[in-house]
Design an enzyme around this catalytic site. Structure first.
Site, PDB file in Angstrom:
ATOM      1  N   GLU A  60       0.810  -1.220   0.000  1.00  0.00           N
ATOM      2  CA  GLU A  60       0.000   0.000   0.000  1.00  0.00           C
ATOM      3  C   GLU A  60       0.846   1.275   0.000  1.00  0.00           C
ATOM      4  O   GLU A  60       0.463   2.279  -0.615  1.00  0.00           O
ATOM      5  CB  GLU A  60      -0.940   0.009   1.208  1.00  0.00           C
ATOM      6  CG  GLU A  60      -2.054  -1.030   1.141  1.00  0.00           C
ATOM      7  CD  GLU A  60      -1.673  -2.380   1.729  1.00  0.00           C
ATOM      8  OE1 GLU A  60      -2.562  -3.244   1.827  1.00  0.00           O
ATOM      9  OE2 GLU A  60      -0.485  -2.551   2.111  1.00  0.00           O
ATOM     10  N   LYS A 172     -17.710   0.082   4.672  1.00  0.00           N
ATOM     11  CA  LYS A 172     -18.150  -0.959   3.742  1.00  0.00           C
ATOM     12  C   LYS A 172     -19.656  -0.905   3.495  1.00  0.00           C
ATOM     13  O   LYS A 172     -20.111  -1.087   2.359  1.00  0.00           O
ATOM     14  CB  LYS A 172     -17.743  -2.330   4.284  1.00  0.00           C
ATOM     15  CG  LYS A 172     -17.954  -3.465   3.299  1.00  0.00           C
ATOM     16  CD  LYS A 172     -17.369  -4.766   3.825  1.00  0.00           C
ATOM     17  CE  LYS A 172     -17.519  -5.902   2.809  1.00  0.00           C
ATOM     18  NZ  LYS A 172     -16.909  -7.166   3.306  1.00  0.00           N
TER      19      LYS A 172
END
Length: 573
Positions: A60, A172
């Site tokens: 990342e 989410k």
């Protein structure tokens, strides 16, 4: 709610699909990222989108650095997508790096569902709170109705005014919720004024100061690159015949082969740049923080000069160096107005004097024992074979400063380096971002100049370069040390530096494991042949240069000293 428009679609879509539509509305064509559980809905939506290319990195931090490199060469906002928890925390170094160097990126982080936030849920971290100090702004989307506005604002904030990173945290359940919203068409951020006009009176004052000065110097920082001011800067310098020094971040804003270019200013700057600033009677600083690495001892910085500081961010004015005239505004706008004043050229005496100083440095010992190679000579050979037209990314350390001195950059947005944060591991993924942004038959050569220590920070990205067939030429200057740390220990701490002696893998064999050509050189002749060979190969190539172990970076202004108190390395000849 502001800027919320109801879609005319007859069927609802997910929040993730709305997110993709919002990104398309911002003309996003590339996302660098790494998937995880919290962002699976986004990846599902991205899979069905043919207009946005996803570049899968292997870490990342590298995804954010690649987005950073993409932004530096294009001027557009780079975009990175990472998952929650460790995915988000791995991205923090990349975000901080972009913040310190004023690079526009938008980082999308996954987050656990809103009902799980604050319960120490699996892969939950408060990335919103963690990044408040290293972002221009950040958001946590807690209501899907806010998503279009937030995306619109984020991209606007990233690229306007002083550029910088913006983070958007995406729970989410917000990404799986159903909606019939569409992207926002308008934007209004109360109190946000990204730039102000520089008034004509100030322009006339600067023009008169230039005309009356005998020893003027322009100090050009990264803000000149960000504002696209290279062309009006060149016009002013040519017309008024003013010598130019740049900061590390300003390299490329003015062509290095120009006779009025003095080189880089500051702790690791050239003798000419530092001496010219110290003796200047007028100093015009454009888009620079004037931080400690640049100014040295603040009280003795340009002691004889009438100082002008122009920056898009008024928080930088009088922060590090007190000036006689501080102006908040766009540098390109100021330079165009100055050019309209038709300032007469200065006497050539000052320019000729500063050019004479420049020839004395940067120093390095050109005589080497048979079978050995100077690191500076490697960079000069890369410059020779690319004619200063490559996009060069570096990591941090001695090789970074040698590149700043010995590669003759000819245009802006061609030098990608970590200036403010000093992030080892930045160079290779930044080169990946640049290669993705510029790929095509007319693309310039992409070169990553790195050290044996820095390259090992993100060497896993070799697979990314291979997967996408990126023509990045990696030049590792292998001296077996963390060289800059060794130099500081040697010069200022009088300590043994065995602790920074570095072991490395066989880099050529490492490249071979990825199917990448690996080349090695330890003499100038071998280096010349290796560089020529690498530049003709269509894909990635790794070059290892075994260079002199204890070569130091000179000149160097010791910490706390003024710019005229330079170590030149003459005693090492």
């Amino acid at each position: 709610m502001r800027n919320i428009q109801e879609s005319k679609l007859t069927s609802a879509r997910s929040g993730a699909e709305l997110l993709i539509d919002c990104l398309l509305a911002e003309q996003v064509d590339t996302i660098f990222g790494y998937p995880g559980g919290a962002v699976i809905p986004i990846y599902d939506a991205l899979y069905d989108c043919r207009e946005i290319r996803h570049i899968l990195t292997r870490h990342e931090q590298a995804a954010v650095h690649a987005a950073d490199g993409y932004a530096r060469v294009t001027g557009k906002a780079g975009v990175a997508l990472v998952t929650s928890g460790p995915g988000a925390t791995n991205a923090v170094t990349g975000i901080a790096n972009a913040y310190m160097d004023s690079v526009p990126i938008v980082v999308l982080t996954g987050q656990v569902s809103t009902d799980l936030i604050g319960r120490d849920s699996f892969q939950e971290v408060n990335i919103f709170g963690m990044t408040m100090d290293v972002t221009k702004h950040n958001y946590s989307v807690m209501d899907i109705r806010e998503l279009p506005r937030i995306i619109k604002e984020a991209f606007h904030l990233a690229v306007t005014g002083r550029p910088g990173p913006v983070l958007i945290d995406l729970p989410k359940n917000i990404m799986t919720a159903q909606t019939n919203l569409s992207p926002a068409a308008e934007i209004h951020i109360r109190g946000y004024v990204p730039s102000t006009q520089i008034d004509e009176e100030a322009v006339r004052l600067i023009a008169s100061k230039i005309e009356s000065s005998e020893r003027p110097v322009l100090v050009v920082g990264g803000g000149a690159v960000a504002s696209g001011a290279a062309e009006p800067l060149f016009q002013l310098v040519e017309t008024a015949q003013i010598p130019v020094a740049t900061t590390l971040m300003g390299i490329g804003a003015f062509p290095a082969r120009h006779p009025l270019y003095l080189g880089m200013l500051g702790m690791h700057g050239t003798y000419a740049a530092n001496r010219a600033v110290h003796h200047a009677d007028l100093l015009i600083c454009l888009g620079t923080r004037l931080n400690d690495r640049l100014s040295g001892k603040a009280k003795s910085f340009a002691p004889h000069a009438w100082k002008i500081h122009v920056d898009i961010d008024d928080a930088e004015l009088d922060k590090n160096i007190l000036v006689d005239l501080g102006l908040c505004g766009d540098i390109g706008d100021l330079l165009r107005k100055l050019n309209a004043c038709a300032i007469p050229p200065k006497s050539t005496r000052w320019a000729e004097e500063t050019a004479g100083w420049q020839r004395k440095v940067p120093h390095y010992n050109e005589s080497v024992a048979p079978g050995s190679l100077n690191p500076q000579e490697v960079i000069r050979l890369i410059d020779k074979h690319t004619q200063g037209h490559a996009v060069v990314a570096t990591d941090v350390g001695q090789h970074q400063i040698w590149t700043a001195h010995h590669y003759q950059f000819s245009r802006p947005r061609s030098f990608l380096t970590s200036g403010g944060l000093g992030t080892m591991g930045f160079g290779f993924p930044a080169a990946i971002g640049a290669a993705i942004a510029l790929e095509g038959p007319s693309a310039p050569p992409i070169v990553c100049i790195t050290g044996d220590g820095s390259f090992q920070m993100n060497l896993q990205e070799m697979m990314t370069a291979v997967d996408y067939g990126l023509p990045i030429k990696i030049a590792i200057l292998n001296n077996g040390y963390l060289g800059m740390v060794r130099q500081w220990q040697q010069l200022f701490y009088e300590r043994r530096y065995s602790s920074v002696h570095l072991t490395s893998p066989d880099f050529v064999a490492f490249a071979g494991a990825y199917g990448v050509p690996g080349l090695r050189a330890q003499t100038p002749e071998e280096a010349d042949a290796v560089i020529r060979q690498a530049l003709t190969h269509p894909g990635p190539v790794l070059m290892e240069f075994n260079v002199r172990e204890e070569q130091n970076v000179y000149p160097m202004v010791p910490p706390g000293a003024s710019n005229d108190q330079m170590l030149t390395g003459e005693d090492e000849k």
